[in-house]
Design a protein around this motif. Structure first.
Motif, PDB file in Angstrom:
ATOM      1  N   ALA A  61       0.831  -1.205   0.000  1.00 27.94           N
ATOM      2  CA  ALA A  61       0.000   0.000   0.000  1.00 27.94           C
ATOM      3  C   ALA A  61       0.864   1.253   0.000  1.00 27.94           C
ATOM      4  O   ALA A  61       0.526   2.262  -0.636  1.00 27.94           O
ATOM      5  CB  ALA A  61      -0.934  -0.003   1.209  1.00 27.94           C
ATOM      6  N   LEU A  62       1.978   1.213   0.719  1.00 29.32           N
ATOM      7  CA  LEU A  62       2.906   2.351   0.720  1.00 29.32           C
ATOM      8  C   LEU A  62       3.406   2.617  -0.703  1.00 29.32           C
ATOM      9  O   LEU A  62       3.407   3.769  -1.166  1.00 29.32           O
ATOM     10  CB  LEU A  62       4.069   2.058   1.664  1.00 29.32           C
ATOM     11  N   ALA A  63       3.827   1.564  -1.391  1.00 28.95           N
ATOM     12  CA  ALA A  63       4.312   1.722  -2.765  1.00 28.95           C
ATOM     13  C   ALA A  63       3.201   2.215  -3.686  1.00 28.95           C
ATOM     14  O   ALA A  63       3.432   3.073  -4.558  1.00 28.95           O
ATOM     15  CB  ALA A  63       4.870   0.390  -3.269  1.00 28.95           C
ATOM     16  N   GLU A  64       1.998   1.707  -3.468  1.00 29.61           N
ATOM     17  CA  GLU A  64       0.853   2.111  -4.279  1.00 29.61           C
ATOM     18  C   GLU A  64       0.568   3.602  -4.095  1.00 29.61           C
ATOM     19  O   GLU A  64       0.350   4.345  -5.067  1.00 29.61           O
ATOM     20  CB  GLU A  64      -0.357   1.267  -3.871  1.00 29.61           C
ATOM     21  N   LEU A  65       0.576   4.058  -2.845  1.00 21.96           N
ATOM     22  CA  LEU A  65       0.342   5.476  -2.570  1.00 21.96           C
ATOM     23  C   LEU A  65       1.437   6.344  -3.195  1.00 21.96           C
ATOM     24  O   LEU A  65       1.155   7.415  -3.757  1.00 21.96           O
ATOM     25  CB  LEU A  65       0.286   5.720  -1.065  1.00 21.96           C
ATOM     26  N   TYR A  66       2.682   5.897  -3.079  1.00 21.19           N
ATOM     27  CA  TYR A  66       3.800   6.640  -3.670  1.00 21.19           C
ATOM     28  C   TYR A  66       3.545   6.913  -5.151  1.00 21.19           C
ATOM     29  O   TYR A  66       3.700   8.045  -5.628  1.00 21.19           O
ATOM     30  CB  TYR A  66       5.094   5.857  -3.481  1.00 21.19           C
ATOM     31  N   HIS A  67       3.129   5.892  -5.879  1.00 19.39           N
ATOM     32  CA  HIS A  67       2.891   6.049  -7.319  1.00 19.39           C
ATOM     33  C   HIS A  67       1.709   6.977  -7.583  1.00 19.39           C
ATOM     34  O   HIS A  67       1.754   7.787  -8.526  1.00 19.39           O
ATOM     35  CB  HIS A  67       2.675   4.684  -7.970  1.00 19.39           C
ATOM     36  N   HIS A  68       0.661   6.904  -6.773  1.00 22.58           N
ATOM     37  CA  HIS A  68      -0.479   7.807  -6.961  1.00 22.58           C
ATOM     38  C   HIS A  68      -0.079   9.259  -6.689  1.00 22.58           C
ATOM     39  O   HIS A  68      -0.476  10.172  -7.423  1.00 22.58           O
ATOM     40  CB  HIS A  68      -1.628   7.410  -6.042  1.00 22.58           C
ATOM     41  N   ALA A  98       5.101   7.548   2.411  1.00 22.50           N
ATOM     42  CA  ALA A  98       4.955   7.561   0.956  1.00 22.50           C
ATOM     43  C   ALA A  98       4.929   8.982   0.417  1.00 22.50           C
ATOM     44  O   ALA A  98       5.530   9.281  -0.628  1.00 22.50           O
ATOM     45  CB  ALA A  98       3.679   6.815   0.558  1.00 22.50           C
ATOM     46  N   ALA A  99       4.225   9.875   1.131  1.00 21.77           N
ATOM     47  CA  ALA A  99       4.135  11.267   0.673  1.00 21.77           C
ATOM     48  C   ALA A  99       5.494  11.946   0.684  1.00 21.77           C
ATOM     49  O   ALA A  99       5.855  12.691  -0.240  1.00 21.77           O
ATOM     50  CB  ALA A  99       3.144  12.032   1.547  1.00 21.77           C
ATOM     51  N   ARG A 100       6.279  11.705   1.734  1.00 20.77           N
ATOM     52  CA  ARG A 100       7.599  12.331   1.790  1.00 20.77           C
ATOM     53  C   ARG A 100       8.512  11.762   0.718  1.00 20.77           C
ATOM     54  O   ARG A 100       9.268  12.505   0.059  1.00 20.77           O
ATOM     55  CB  ARG A 100       8.201  12.112   3.189  1.00 20.77           C
ATOM     56  N   LEU A 101       8.451  10.432   0.491  1.00 17.20           N
ATOM     57  CA  LEU A 101       9.274   9.836  -0.566  1.00 17.20           C
ATOM     58  C   LEU A 101       8.895  10.377  -1.939  1.00 17.20           C
ATOM     59  O   LEU A 101       9.740  10.519  -2.818  1.00 17.20           O
ATOM     60  CB  LEU A 101       9.115   8.312  -0.545  1.00 17.20           C
ATOM     61  N   ALA A 102       7.587  10.684  -2.105  1.00 22.50           N
ATOM     62  CA  ALA A 102       7.105  11.214  -3.382  1.00 22.50           C
ATOM     63  C   ALA A 102       7.333  12.718  -3.510  1.00 22.50           C
ATOM     64  O   ALA A 102       6.940  13.322  -4.504  1.00 22.50           O
ATOM     65  CB  ALA A 102       5.620  10.895  -3.545  1.00 22.50           C
TER      66      ALA A 102
END
Length: 343
Positions: free
Chosen positions: A59-66, A89-93
């Motif tokens: 889910a973390l990876a999924e959110l990152y892509h979104h 995820a938001a910070r990585l993105a």
């Protein structure tokens, strides 16, 4: 469910203020309700309420892509699990602004050290990924500060309800009587007649409870208290309003509910969307939770003029003025619950 019930008015307010608002969660029937309010929804394939670390990582990876695809300007996370992997995820993105609302830390001071160490460590890492932490009660704010979350990130937001909805003056005596009759109809059968003096009870005392059927809400203690009340206060009826939550690891089982119902003084109404009307049929509100952030149901009951019996935990302490608007009782204590109900 949380986007709809917990955050719906907030999301609509954001949209009316000119923001483009997109809700992200597991797919389900509540997504259509969000769309009817004008809120776009993205279904997350791997999001789950169950304990499943491999799915959480997915889910973390999924959110990152979104977040990368949408070029999100602000990400605002809620609830324990998405609050953690959503912030990361938001910070990585490289989302410019990351905000988290803390709906009650998932560990309490009374929990075992191992649990507290795990939860607090995870929260500290996730908080390092946010620009702001909106906290519902002062106790969680102080805990996060002790964990090293910078003071300028922390804001005590509190909680709120719609006082135009939860206003007892909206309901007539006839509507109150109808709500009371409906609550009593949830009791499977009359209170067992073998209790001394039961035939003399002319008016039941209705104790209402609202919340998902999970152990964390204190229902096992409530069921035990009901057994005690059956003997010492046969006039008391406990009516539970709320849905099952089978995805949670601490879901109350159907056999447990059946055993409680068999006591003769416990009833279940299931999920309802007219709780403001049902409050008018209650004499008392009970919240036996083990963990809360700032409980809305206790606020709603108080606004409707009901005395509240609640556990002496953070959040509940901010709602109930002990000895004035209700009573606070020790957590995990069925006898204390029963004694407070009959006070």
């Amino acid at each position: 469910m949380s986007l709809d019930w917990l955050l719906g008015p907030q999301l609509v307010a954001f949209a009316e203020a000119g923001f483009e608002v997109i809700g992200m969660s597991a797919p389900g029937p509540h997504a259509e309700r969000l769309r009817s309010m004008g809120i776009a929804h993205v279904g997350l394939r791997y999001a789950t309420r169950a304990i499943a670390f491999h799915r959480d990582a997915a889910a973390l990876a999924e959110l990152y892509h979104h977040f990368r695809r949408l070029r999100s300007s602000i990400v605002h996370t809620h609830n324990p699990k998405p609050g953690v992997y959503g912030r990361i995820a938001a910070r990585l993105a490289r989302v410019p602004v990351v905000v988290n609302t803390q709906h009650g830390l998932y560990a309490t001071p009374g929990d075992p050290l191992r649990r507290r160490a795990l939860v607090y460590s995870i929260e500290r890492v996730a908080a390092a990924c946010s620009d702001a932490e909106l906290v519902q009660n002062v106790e969680d704010r102080d805990t996060l500060a002790r964990l090293g979350v910078p003071d300028d990130k922390l804001t005590v937001l509190g909680n709120g309800i719609d006082l135009s909805r939860f206003d007892p003056r909206r309901f007539s005596a006839t509507e109150r009587a109808g709500a009371r009759a409906e609550l009593l109809s949830a009791i499977a059968r009359p209170h067992p007649p073998d209790q001394s003096g039961d035939d003399l009870v002319s008016e039941p005392v209705i104790v209402g409870l609202i919340g998902r059927l999970v152990v964390e809400k204190g229902y096992r203690e409530v069921f035990a208290a009901a057994g005690y009340l059956r003997r010492v206060a046969p006039e008391v009826r406990l009516v539970i309003i709320g849905p099952e939550d089978p995805d949670k690891h601490d879901a109350i089982s159907q056999p447990e509910c059946a055993a409680a119902k068999a006591l003769g003084n416990v009833g279940f109404l299931g999920l309802r969307h007219d709780v403001e009307r049902l409050y008018t049929g209650m004499d008392l509100y009970l919240l036996a939770s083990h963990r809360e952030g700032f409980p809305r149901s206790a606020m709603e009951a108080s606004a409707m003029g009901l005395p509240v019996v609640a556990t002496d935990i953070r959040g509940c302490r901010q709602v109930v003025d002990h000895g004035h608007t209700g009573l606070l009782v020790p957590v995990h204590d069925p006898v204390a619950i029963a004694e407070a109900v009959t006070y």
